[in-house]
Every structure is written in C-alpha cells, then in structure tokens.
Motif scaffolding. Structure first.
Motif, PDB file in Angstrom:
ATOM      1  N   TYR A 273       0.852  -1.203   0.000  1.00 58.37           N
ATOM      2  CA  TYR A 273       0.000   0.000   0.000  1.00 58.37           C
ATOM      3  C   TYR A 273       0.886   1.251   0.000  1.00 58.37           C
ATOM      4  CZ  TYR A 273      -3.719   3.278   1.280  1.00 58.37           C
ATOM      5  OH  TYR A 273      -4.602   4.345   1.282  1.00 58.37           O
ATOM      6  N   VAL A 274       1.904   1.212   0.843  1.00 63.16           N
ATOM      7  CA  VAL A 274       2.819   2.361   0.925  1.00 63.16           C
ATOM      8  C   VAL A 274       3.516   2.565  -0.430  1.00 63.16           C
ATOM      9  CG1 VAL A 274       4.886   3.282   2.057  1.00 63.16           C
ATOM     10  CG2 VAL A 274       3.175   2.058   3.408  1.00 63.16           C
ATOM     11  N   ASP A 275       3.906   1.471  -1.070  1.00 63.49           N
ATOM     12  CA  ASP A 275       4.582   1.593  -2.373  1.00 63.49           C
ATOM     13  C   ASP A 275       3.660   2.206  -3.427  1.00 63.49           C
ATOM     14  OD1 ASP A 275       7.098   0.726  -1.625  1.00 63.49           O
ATOM     15  OD2 ASP A 275       6.575  -1.381  -1.866  1.00 63.49           O
TER      16      ASP A 275
ATOM     17  N   LYS B 132       4.583  10.319  -9.237  1.00 62.86           N
ATOM     18  CA  LYS B 132       3.941  10.743 -10.493  1.00 62.86           C
ATOM     19  C   LYS B 132       3.324  12.133 -10.353  1.00 62.86           C
ATOM     20  CE  LYS B 132       2.907   6.312 -12.630  1.00 62.86           C
ATOM     21  NZ  LYS B 132       2.809   5.275 -11.568  1.00 62.86           N
ATOM     22  N   THR B 133       2.631  12.361  -9.230  1.00 58.68           N
ATOM     23  CA  THR B 133       1.913  13.635  -9.048  1.00 58.68           C
ATOM     24  C   THR B 133       2.879  14.804  -9.000  1.00 58.68           C
ATOM     25  OG1 THR B 133       0.249  12.439  -7.767  1.00 58.68           O
ATOM     26  CG2 THR B 133       0.221  14.836  -7.584  1.00 58.68           C
ATOM     27  N   ARG B 134       4.016  14.586  -8.315  1.00 58.04           N
ATOM     28  CA  ARG B 134       4.940  15.711  -8.118  1.00 58.04           C
ATOM     29  C   ARG B 134       6.118  15.694  -9.089  1.00 58.04           C
ATOM     30  NH1 ARG B 134       4.501  15.865  -1.496  1.00 58.04           N
ATOM     31  NH2 ARG B 134       2.408  16.781  -1.488  1.00 58.04           N
ATOM     32  N   GLY B 135       6.141  14.658  -9.937  1.00 67.73           N
ATOM     33  CA  GLY B 135       7.207  14.568 -10.932  1.00 67.73           C
ATOM     34  C   GLY B 135       8.581  14.430 -10.304  1.00 67.73           C
ATOM     35  N   ILE B 136       8.670  13.590  -9.276  1.00 68.07           N
ATOM     36  CA  ILE B 136       9.969  13.361  -8.620  1.00 68.07           C
ATOM     37  C   ILE B 136      10.268  11.861  -8.599  1.00 68.07           C
ATOM     38  CG2 ILE B 136      10.188  15.444  -7.186  1.00 68.07           C
ATOM     39  CD1 ILE B 136       8.759  14.017  -4.961  1.00 68.07           C
ATOM     40  N   PRO B 137      11.540  11.482  -8.655  1.00 72.82           N
ATOM     41  CA  PRO B 137      11.845  10.052  -8.714  1.00 72.82           C
ATOM     42  C   PRO B 137      11.504   9.320  -7.415  1.00 72.82           C
ATOM     43  CG  PRO B 137      13.864  11.371  -8.698  1.00 72.82           C
ATOM     44  CD  PRO B 137      12.736  12.331  -8.713  1.00 72.82           C
TER      45      PRO B 137
ATOM     46  N   LEU C  23      12.227   9.426  -2.593  1.00 68.40           N
ATOM     47  CA  LEU C  23      11.197   9.308  -1.548  1.00 68.40           C
ATOM     48  C   LEU C  23      11.486   8.146  -0.595  1.00 68.40           C
ATOM     49  CD1 LEU C  23       8.212   9.857  -3.999  1.00 68.40           C
ATOM     50  CD2 LEU C  23       8.934  11.461  -2.227  1.00 68.40           C
ATOM     51  N   LYS C  24      12.707   7.637  -0.704  1.00 65.23           N
ATOM     52  CA  LYS C  24      13.059   6.441   0.075  1.00 65.23           C
ATOM     53  C   LYS C  24      12.871   6.650   1.587  1.00 65.23           C
ATOM     54  CE  LYS C  24      16.703   2.928   0.047  1.00 65.23           C
ATOM     55  NZ  LYS C  24      17.279   3.029   1.380  1.00 65.23           N
ATOM     56  N   GLU C  25      13.356   7.799   2.070  1.00 61.92           N
ATOM     57  CA  GLU C  25      13.266   8.053   3.528  1.00 61.92           C
ATOM     58  C   GLU C  25      11.817   8.173   3.994  1.00 61.92           C
ATOM     59  OE1 GLU C  25      15.563  11.210   5.289  1.00 61.92           O
ATOM     60  OE2 GLU C  25      17.351  10.511   4.221  1.00 61.92           O
ATOM     61  N   TYR C  26      11.046   8.870   3.170  1.00 60.49           N
ATOM     62  CA  TYR C  26       9.610   9.049   3.447  1.00 60.49           C
ATOM     63  C   TYR C  26       8.941   7.667   3.510  1.00 60.49           C
ATOM     64  CZ  TYR C  26       4.901  11.100   2.378  1.00 60.49           C
ATOM     65  OH  TYR C  26       3.590  11.495   2.379  1.00 60.49           O
ATOM     66  N   ARG C  27       9.295   6.814   2.533  1.00 59.79           N
ATOM     67  CA  ARG C  27       8.741   5.455   2.503  1.00 59.79           C
ATOM     68  C   ARG C  27       9.118   4.688   3.777  1.00 59.79           C
ATOM     69  NH1 ARG C  27      10.060   0.273   1.901  1.00 59.79           N
ATOM     70  NH2 ARG C  27       8.645  -1.075   0.734  1.00 59.79           N
TER      71      ARG C  27
END
Ligand SMILES: Cc1cc2nc3c(=O)[nH]c(=O)nc-3n(C[C@H](O)[C@H](O)[C@H](O)COP(=O)(O)O)c2cc1C
Length: 211
Positions: free
Chosen positions: A90-92, A100-105, A109-113
């Motif tokens: 779900y997190v993934d 996709k929404t923010r156009g960032i790789p 977002l690894k730390e956020y994940r």
C-alpha cells in the motif's frame, strides 16, 4: 452573509430528513471533493468513501442501524470505510502516486517510505486498525464542515452494527470495514431537534491555555 461559525451553529445532527429533497450532482461533487481534501497521517488516506443512493441497499442498512430513518430518507448516504490492515505494498502504491503527481523520482522518496513503513510496523494490528479508523473520522469532520458551509444537512452516525453493514456492502474480501455514516440532504420541517440549543461545555472548561 453567514460566517463560517454561523454555519456551524446552523448545522445539527439531523434526525429527520425531507425525503423529497435531493442534492444536485454539483453539490455532491463539491462535498466529496472537500472530503477528499481531508488531511491524513503521512497523506496515506487509509480509507474509502462509499456514496450510496440505492434504495434497497439503504433499506437493508437501516435495519442494521436500529431503524434510524436518516439512512433511507436523506438524499445521499456516505459511508466511511477504513482498511482493516495496511502493508508495504500500500505504501509503495502511495509512493508511486507521490512520484507521479509531483514529478519526482521514487528513489528520492526512500526516507519518506521508510518512515511510513516503520510507523506501520511499529503498531499492533489493533492499534493500526484503530489508527486507520481515526483517519476516516477526519474525513467525516471535513465533510460535516463542508456540508454546513453549503447549508446542506448531515448527520454523523456510528449507531450501526458494523459486522452486518460490512456484509451489506460486501466488504469482507475488500479489506474494509464500515466506520461511520454521514447521510446528506435537507432537514424535514418536522424535525424538532433542529431547534434544540447546542450543548457544549463552557469554553473555560473545554480550552486549556498555557501562556
Ligand atoms: C461519531 C459520531 C457518531 C454519532 N452517531 C449518531 C447516530 O448514530 N445517530 C444520531 O442520530 N446521531 C449520532 N451522532 C450525532 C451526535 O449525537 C451529535 O453530533 C451531538 O449530540 C452534538 O449535536 P450536534 O451535532 O447537533 O451539534 C453521532 C455523532 C458523532 C460525531
């Protein structure tokens, strides 16, 4: 013009709806958008919002909610359903959406994940389920507030048998459980509770200021 708080004073948990009055599609869309804009922990939105107009289904649900007539008489019945469990997949999926929404790789977002996964893994199954229900209640709050601003009546409700409602909504294989209802529509002129004074503890008791 009414202020925000005038509208909150105007609203009340509507006991009797006028079944002849219906919301327009535009009103429904506006309220649902407000609901979707609710804050949620990490932005994870671990719940779904059902919008039920089917009369037969609502009749069945009323039987599982102690016959409360708001369920069948309101224009639309909104049901907040929380996930029962949540996992890394779900997190993934959420991380993909952020990417996709923010156009960032995704890699950025690894730390956020990891933070979200850690938060999920750090809770017991009960605490996790409860946490997801809490998020659904924030959605309910946004909806109630938005409805009041549009002078649309609503009634927050948790007076129902969740296990039976889950069956009505065929939630068993969807990892969802019903948390709270919010019928929406217009008050009946016969609803005496519209005139009841609001009962709230005095501000001096309710608020605690630490200067
Ligand atoms: C989570 C929640 C569940 C509630 N469940 C019911 C319910 O099942 N039936 C009902 O008529 N009112 C229900 N209420 C309405 C409360 O009784 C009402 O909000 C409270 O008395 C304050 O009154 P007001 O909303 O009119 O200001 C519920 C309210 C909340 C927030």
């Amino acid at each position: 013009m009414s202020t925000y708080n005038d509208n909150l004073h105007w609203r009340y948990a509507t006991k009797k709806f006028d079944s002849t009055k219906k919301l327009t599609q535009e009103q429904v869309d506006e309220l649902l958008e407000a609901t979707q804009l609710a804050a949620s922990s990490y932005g994870l939105q671990p719940y779904k919002v059902f919008v039920i107009t089917n009369p037969a289904l609502r009749e069945k649900m009323k039987e599982h909610a102690w016959g409360q007539t708001q369920i069948t008489d309101a224009s639309h019945l909104v049901v907040f359903c929380a996930y029962k469990t949540i996992d890394e997949s779900y997190v993934d999926a959420f991380i993909d959406l952020v990417s996709k929404t923010r156009g960032i790789p995704v890699e950025s977002l690894k730390e956020y994940r990891e933070m979200m996964v850690g938060s999920i893994k750090g809770r017991s199954p009960e605490a996790l389920a409860n946490w997801m229900k809490c998020q659904a209640y924030i959605g309910l709050g946004f909806l109630l507030s938005a409805a009041a601003q549009a002078n649309i009546d609503a009634c927050p409700m948790e007076g129902f048998d969740a296990a039976l409602v889950d069956e009505d909504l065929q939630l068993s294989d969807k990892n969802l459980t019903a948390v709270t209802f919010c019928p929406l529509g217009f008050r009946s002129s016969e609803d005496q509770s519209a005139a009841y004074k609001k009962v709230r503890f005095p501000k001096e008791e309710f608020f605690v200021f630490k200067d």
